[in-house]
Enzyme design. Structure first.
Site, PDB file in Angstrom:
ATOM      1  N   TYR A  55      -2.564  -1.100  10.170  1.00  0.00           N
ATOM      2  CA  TYR A  55      -2.626  -1.652   8.808  1.00  0.00           C
ATOM      3  C   TYR A  55      -1.302  -1.411   8.074  1.00  0.00           C
ATOM      4  O   TYR A  55      -0.749  -2.319   7.446  1.00  0.00           O
ATOM      5  CB  TYR A  55      -3.788  -0.981   8.079  1.00  0.00           C
ATOM      6  CG  TYR A  55      -3.826  -1.161   6.587  1.00  0.00           C
ATOM      7  CD1 TYR A  55      -4.333  -2.328   6.008  1.00  0.00           C
ATOM      8  CD2 TYR A  55      -3.384  -0.141   5.729  1.00  0.00           C
ATOM      9  CE1 TYR A  55      -4.389  -2.480   4.621  1.00  0.00           C
ATOM     10  CE2 TYR A  55      -3.446  -0.289   4.353  1.00  0.00           C
ATOM     11  CZ  TYR A  55      -3.940  -1.453   3.803  1.00  0.00           C
ATOM     12  OH  TYR A  55      -3.988  -1.600   2.434  1.00  0.00           O
ATOM     13  N   SER A 105       0.850  -1.196   0.000  1.00  0.00           N
ATOM     14  CA  SER A 105       0.000   0.000   0.000  1.00  0.00           C
ATOM     15  C   SER A 105       0.882   1.240   0.000  1.00  0.00           C
ATOM     16  O   SER A 105       1.980   1.224   0.590  1.00  0.00           O
ATOM     17  CB  SER A 105      -0.867   0.005   1.264  1.00  0.00           C
ATOM     18  OG  SER A 105      -1.438   1.290   1.459  1.00  0.00           O
TER      19      SER A 105
HETATM   20  P1  NAP Z   1     -11.439  -5.591  -1.131  1.00  0.00           P
HETATM   21  O1  NAP Z   1     -12.252  -5.117  -2.286  1.00  0.00           O
HETATM   22  O2  NAP Z   1     -11.772  -5.120   0.241  1.00  0.00           O
HETATM   23  O3  NAP Z   1     -11.453  -7.203  -1.147  1.00  0.00           O
HETATM   24  C1  NAP Z   1     -10.736  -7.886  -0.164  1.00  0.00           C
HETATM   25  C2  NAP Z   1     -10.495  -9.290  -0.633  1.00  0.00           C
HETATM   26  O4  NAP Z   1      -9.795  -9.993   0.412  1.00  0.00           O
HETATM   27  C3  NAP Z   1     -11.785 -10.063  -0.870  1.00  0.00           C
HETATM   28  O5  NAP Z   1     -11.580 -10.973  -1.924  1.00  0.00           O
HETATM   29  C4  NAP Z   1     -12.002 -10.790   0.441  1.00  0.00           C
HETATM   30  O6  NAP Z   1     -12.728 -12.008   0.288  1.00  0.00           O
HETATM   31  C5  NAP Z   1     -10.568 -11.088   0.853  1.00  0.00           C
HETATM   32  N1  NAP Z   1     -10.487 -11.220   2.313  1.00  0.00           N
HETATM   33  C6  NAP Z   1     -10.921 -10.326   3.242  1.00  0.00           C
HETATM   34  N2  NAP Z   1     -10.709 -10.808   4.478  1.00  0.00           N
HETATM   35  C7  NAP Z   1     -10.147 -12.048   4.319  1.00  0.00           C
HETATM   36  C8  NAP Z   1      -9.725 -13.064   5.214  1.00  0.00           C
HETATM   37  N3  NAP Z   1      -9.826 -12.943   6.537  1.00  0.00           N
HETATM   38  N4  NAP Z   1      -9.199 -14.185   4.696  1.00  0.00           N
HETATM   39  C9  NAP Z   1      -9.081 -14.358   3.371  1.00  0.00           C
HETATM   40  N5  NAP Z   1      -9.464 -13.437   2.466  1.00  0.00           N
HETATM   41  C10 NAP Z   1      -9.993 -12.298   2.940  1.00  0.00           C
HETATM   42  O7  NAP Z   1      -9.885  -5.318  -1.379  1.00  0.00           O
HETATM   43  P2  NAP Z   1      -9.161  -4.212  -2.269  1.00  0.00           P
HETATM   44  O8  NAP Z   1      -9.544  -2.864  -1.794  1.00  0.00           O
HETATM   45  O9  NAP Z   1      -9.283  -4.556  -3.697  1.00  0.00           O
HETATM   46  O10 NAP Z   1      -7.654  -4.429  -1.786  1.00  0.00           O
HETATM   47  C11 NAP Z   1      -6.850  -5.479  -2.275  1.00  0.00           C
HETATM   48  C12 NAP Z   1      -5.460  -5.330  -1.686  1.00  0.00           C
HETATM   49  O11 NAP Z   1      -4.934  -4.048  -2.045  1.00  0.00           O
HETATM   50  C13 NAP Z   1      -5.423  -5.398  -0.172  1.00  0.00           C
HETATM   51  O12 NAP Z   1      -4.250  -6.059   0.263  1.00  0.00           O
HETATM   52  C14 NAP Z   1      -5.379  -3.939   0.241  1.00  0.00           C
HETATM   53  O13 NAP Z   1      -4.755  -3.751   1.490  1.00  0.00           O
HETATM   54  C15 NAP Z   1      -4.554  -3.341  -0.886  1.00  0.00           C
HETATM   55  N6  NAP Z   1      -4.788  -1.913  -1.104  1.00  0.00           N
HETATM   56  C16 NAP Z   1      -6.029  -1.468  -1.472  1.00  0.00           C
HETATM   57  C17 NAP Z   1      -6.226  -0.104  -1.683  1.00  0.00           C
HETATM   58  C18 NAP Z   1      -7.560   0.462  -2.115  1.00  0.00           C
HETATM   59  O14 NAP Z   1      -7.721   1.694  -2.127  1.00  0.00           O
HETATM   60  N7  NAP Z   1      -8.513  -0.350  -2.499  1.00  0.00           N
HETATM   61  C19 NAP Z   1      -5.166   0.789  -1.473  1.00  0.00           C
HETATM   62  C20 NAP Z   1      -3.921   0.292  -1.106  1.00  0.00           C
HETATM   63  C21 NAP Z   1      -3.743  -1.057  -0.923  1.00  0.00           C
HETATM   64  P3  NAP Z   1     -14.352 -12.034   0.459  1.00  0.00           P
HETATM   65  O15 NAP Z   1     -14.902 -11.276  -0.731  1.00  0.00           O
HETATM   66  O16 NAP Z   1     -14.711 -13.472   0.440  1.00  0.00           O
HETATM   67  O17 NAP Z   1     -14.665 -11.343   1.745  1.00  0.00           O
END
Ligand code: NAP
Length: 253
Positions: free
Chosen positions: A160, A147
């Site tokens: 986080y 991130s």
């Molecule tokens: P998201 O839409 O919140 O989706 C999270 C994913 O992780 C889902 O597939 C969820 O599965 C899975 N997950 C959640 N809790 C879990 C657990 N306890 N065990 C196994 N799987 C789990 O995520 P996102 O925003 O696309 O982010 C993806 C990655 O990018 C993450 O590592 C996040 O920290 C990083 N990131 C995101 C952003 C942003 O702005 N979006 C920014 C910086 C970094 P279910 O659907 O089954 O719950």
């Protein structure tokens, strides 16, 4: 388009958001993709369907990280499905993407919340790498999603961000360890990326977030997926141990 025909990939957290876009991109490039999810079976099946509609190959695999036996469960199911769909339990590409955020002011972090963040965001990826290496051939790829918050401060996300700092250490140290096997290990750091969550449905919030990027918009999952696609491809062979800024210039200040 990279040629990943005959390659297999595991994308954790591929039911939605960035992981879904990564799964779709790798499948479009030819890989057979394991679409991992935790609780959202319907969403994972929708990712699999989207891949298949586009002519690709994918299957769902469930495991909840942060629970006892999480990584064992994941690999038992993954190897079964790989054998069933490709004839062997071989994994060429691992994308550690699944993650949870904190969103709690520093004064309110509890040991329980901290432990959960560490278990899902840092412990699971480490042991997934360890297990994946048992079935990953030389020349494989490991991509860890970090991130921009390891480079810019947001006090409500200190716990986080600590877990994402840990994820970056997996990339740094394993990159050295796995060089002799020509396996690359890198971190990709998204900035604010529209994952379909509630905040991205609020126009004022989106406008404010957009101002943080040099390009004046929030990221789309595909913006990050294409960076992952590059690292996973043969073109990424000479990049290892790197931190790739996929924040759309948010870290420029
Ligand atoms: P998201 O839409 O919140 O989706 C999270 C994913 O992780 C889902 O597939 C969820 O599965 C899975 N997950 C959640 N809790 C879990 C657990 N306890 N065990 C196994 N799987 C789990 O995520 P996102 O925003 O696309 O982010 C993806 C990655 O990018 C993450 O590592 C996040 O920290 C990083 N990131 C995101 C952003 C942003 O702005 N979006 C920014 C910086 C970094 P279910 O659907 O089954 O719950």
């Amino acid at each position: 388009m990279a040629d990943l025909t005959d390659k297999t990939a595991l994308v954790t957290g591929a039911s939605r958001g960035i992981g879904k876009a990564v799964a779709e991109r790798l499948a479009r490039d030819g890989a057979t993709v394991a679409v991992h999810y935790s609780a959202n079976k319907d969403a994972a099946e929708e990712t699999v369907s989207a891949v298949r509609r586009a002519g690709g190959r994918a299957f769902p695999v469930q495991a909840e990280f942060g629970t006892p036996g999480d990584v064992d469960d994941l690999f038992a199911r993954l190897t079964d499905e790989l054998e069933r769909s490709t004839g062997q339990a071989r994994l060429d590409i691992l994308v550690n993407n699944a993650g949870i955020m904190g969103g709690v002011p520093p004064e309110e972090i509890t040991p329980e919340l901290f432990d959960r963040l560490v278990a899902v965001n840092a412990r699971a990826p480490l042991f997934i790498v360890q297990r994946a290496l048992e079935i990953m051939p030389d020349g494989g790829r490991i991509i860890n999603i970090s991130s921009g918050l390891t480079r810019v401060a947001n006090p409500d996300e200190v716990a986080y961000a600590m877990t994402k700092g840990a994820v970056e250490m997996i990339s740094l140290h394993y990159a050295r360890h796995l060089g002799p096997r020509n396996i690359t290990v890198n971190s990709v750091a998204p900035g604010l990326t529209d994952n379909g969550g509630p905040v991205f449905q609020m126009p004022e919030a989106v406008e404010q977030m957009a101002r943080m990027s040099a390009f004046g918009r929030v990221g789309r999952p595909e913006d990050v997926a294409d960076v992952v696609g590059f690292l996973a491809s043969p073109d990424g062979r000479w990049v290892t141990g790197a931190f790739l800024d996929a924040t759309g210039g948010t870290l420029l200040g």
